[in-house]
Design an enzyme around this catalytic site. Structure first.
Site, PDB file in Angstrom:
ATOM      1  N   ASP A 160       0.728  29.505 -14.911  1.00  0.00           N
ATOM      2  CA  ASP A 160       1.009  29.637 -13.657  1.00  0.00           C
ATOM      3  C   ASP A 160       1.806  28.367 -13.069  1.00  0.00           C
ATOM      4  O   ASP A 160       2.857  28.102 -12.912  1.00  0.00           O
ATOM      5  CB  ASP A 160       1.137  30.434 -12.398  1.00  0.00           C
ATOM      6  CG  ASP A 160       0.076  31.913 -13.175  1.00  0.00           C
ATOM      7  OD1 ASP A 160       1.335  32.554 -13.217  1.00  0.00           O
ATOM      8  OD2 ASP A 160      -0.769  32.478 -12.999  1.00  0.00           O
ATOM      9  N   HIS A 188      -3.885  35.414 -10.373  1.00  0.00           N
ATOM     10  CA  HIS A 188      -2.650  35.049 -11.300  1.00  0.00           C
ATOM     11  C   HIS A 188      -1.964  36.329 -11.150  1.00  0.00           C
ATOM     12  O   HIS A 188      -2.429  37.338 -12.032  1.00  0.00           O
ATOM     13  CB  HIS A 188      -3.650  34.757 -12.267  1.00  0.00           C
ATOM     14  CG  HIS A 188      -2.671  35.145 -13.236  1.00  0.00           C
ATOM     15  ND1 HIS A 188      -1.636  34.770 -13.805  1.00  0.00           N
ATOM     16  CD2 HIS A 188      -2.550  36.125 -14.966  1.00  0.00           C
ATOM     17  CE1 HIS A 188      -0.535  34.525 -15.016  1.00  0.00           C
ATOM     18  NE2 HIS A 188      -1.471  35.615 -15.266  1.00  0.00           N
TER      19      HIS A 188
HETATM   20  C1  LMR Z   1       1.659  36.083 -18.196  1.00  0.00           C
HETATM   21  O1  LMR Z   1       1.341  35.357 -16.860  1.00  0.00           O
HETATM   22  O2  LMR Z   1       3.189  36.234 -18.701  1.00  0.00           O
HETATM   23  C2  LMR Z   1       0.565  37.127 -18.270  1.00  0.00           C
HETATM   24  O3  LMR Z   1      -0.325  37.386 -17.743  1.00  0.00           O
HETATM   25  C3  LMR Z   1       0.627  38.250 -19.576  1.00  0.00           C
HETATM   26  C4  LMR Z   1       1.963  39.571 -18.255  1.00  0.00           C
HETATM   27  O4  LMR Z   1       1.159  40.091 -17.931  1.00  0.00           O
HETATM   28  O5  LMR Z   1       2.254  38.599 -17.359  1.00  0.00           O
END
Ligand code: LMR
Length: 333
Positions: A160, A188
């Site tokens: 991120d 996340h």
């Molecule tokens: C991402 O951020 O790309 C990974 O965590 C996979 C997802 O499911 O988004």
């Protein structure tokens, strides 16, 4: 004397691992003076395939790769492991949130926690990548028990941070390296908060360079939804950008953080900034000279949070608390 690091990658036959393993073997994660004993871990049906990946790693003749192996037996793969990168899990598909995987993936991390405490080295460091990574980290940390203390556990929000930096650099028309202190707070997930209020662009406050309305209404949702956008476009979740973030995450833990920057890590909260102790939340972190080399970090203290930033952080922390409630039976041990 050459140092050797014993590193385990779970989910070793998956796409993220396929992008990650050659970079570890090439020395990009632990540095040019560290040999790597690389252990590929996966579930039994995948081990034949993992042997093919082992062959490719051997065929790379990587000078720093002192040993490579594949096993479905955690006692073998995790024996005296210094770093365990928990990549293996069910990935999300189009239209899903990462949190939708929580009951499917949570039990995997109960087992991973047990394996780490039973077989890892006394200084083992863990990076959780499988989603929802914050709460999976919480689960594994609980199941590992007191032998593997809080400060050994991290989950990946560097992806991120990298996304946020890149988007802000594009908008400000500066190189990515000119964007600093752009930290990710919280989960996340679609509630994560990329804190532009303390970020710097080419040595100035980001808010002095870039239109605030864009930051609030376009930048934040773009970072929050970037994983979903990749899935929608590619038909599969991010792979090499995730691998890049894992390399950056570990590299950021084994090296001193530059004085003018921070690194985003999801870590077990010690109560800093009012985040309830024990939750695994992303914070701006630093590795000091003292910590450099062994994965020791500290949460950056004294950051001023505006009412706007505080409200965003409170929302993502509330989501982490809801996730903890959903898996409370897995935290019983
Ligand atoms: C991402 O951020 O790309 C990974 O965590 C996979 C997802 O499911 O988004």
């Amino acid at each position: 004397m050459v140092k050797t690091v014993r590193a385990v990658v779970t989910g070793a036959t998956g796409q993220v691992a396929y992008a990650l393993l050659p970079r570890i073997a090439a020395g990009e994660m632990f540095g040019p003076e560290v040999e790597v004993d690389l252990r590929l871990a996966d579930i039994p049906p995948m081990i034949e395939k993992a042997k093919g990946v082992v062959m490719e790693l051997e065929d790379g003749a990587y000078p720093l790769l002192s040993r490579v192996s594949a096993s479905a037996d955690r006692a073998e793969s995790h024996h005296d492991a210094d770093w365990v990168l928990l990549v293996g899990s069910v990935p999300r598909g189009p239209g899903m949130e990462r949190g939708d995987l929580i009951r499917k993936n949570g039990p995997i991390f109960v087992e991973e926690g047990k394996a780490i405490t039973a077989h890892g080295s006394k200084d083992v460091r863990v990076v959780v990548v499988g989603n929802p990574c914050n709460t999976n980290c919480l689960i594994a940390r609980h199941s590992a028990g007191a032998k593997v203390p809080d400060d050994r556990w991290t989950a990946l929000t560097r992806l991120d941070q990298n996304r946020a930096r890149s988007l802000l650099a594009q908008r400000a028309k500066v190189p990515v390296r000119d964007v600093k202190k752009l930290a990710i707070w919280g989960n996340h997930s679609a509630t994560l908060y990329p804190d532009f209020t303390n970020a710097q662009v080419a040595g100035k406050r980001a808010t002095d360079i870039v239109d605030r309305a864009w930051l609030e209404t376009e930048f934040i949702p773009a970072v929050q939804q970037r994983g979903a956008a990749v899935i929608a476009a590619r038909g599969a979740s991010s792979a090499f950008s995730a691998a890049q973030a894992i390399v950056d995450h570990v590299r950021g833990l084994v090296q001193k953080t530059p004085d003018d920057d921070w690194t985003s890590l999801a870590v077990v909260s010690d109560g800093s900034y009012g985040v309830p102790a024990g939750l695994v939340s992303s914070f701006p972190c630093r590795v000091s000279d003292r910590g450099a080399g062994n994965g020791t970090f500290e949460i950056v203290q004294g950051i001023t949070l505006s009412d706007f930033a505080r409200a965003k952080i409170d929302a993502t922390i509330a989501e982490l608390e809801r996730e903890r409630e959903i898996v409370k039976d897995l935290l019983a041990s």
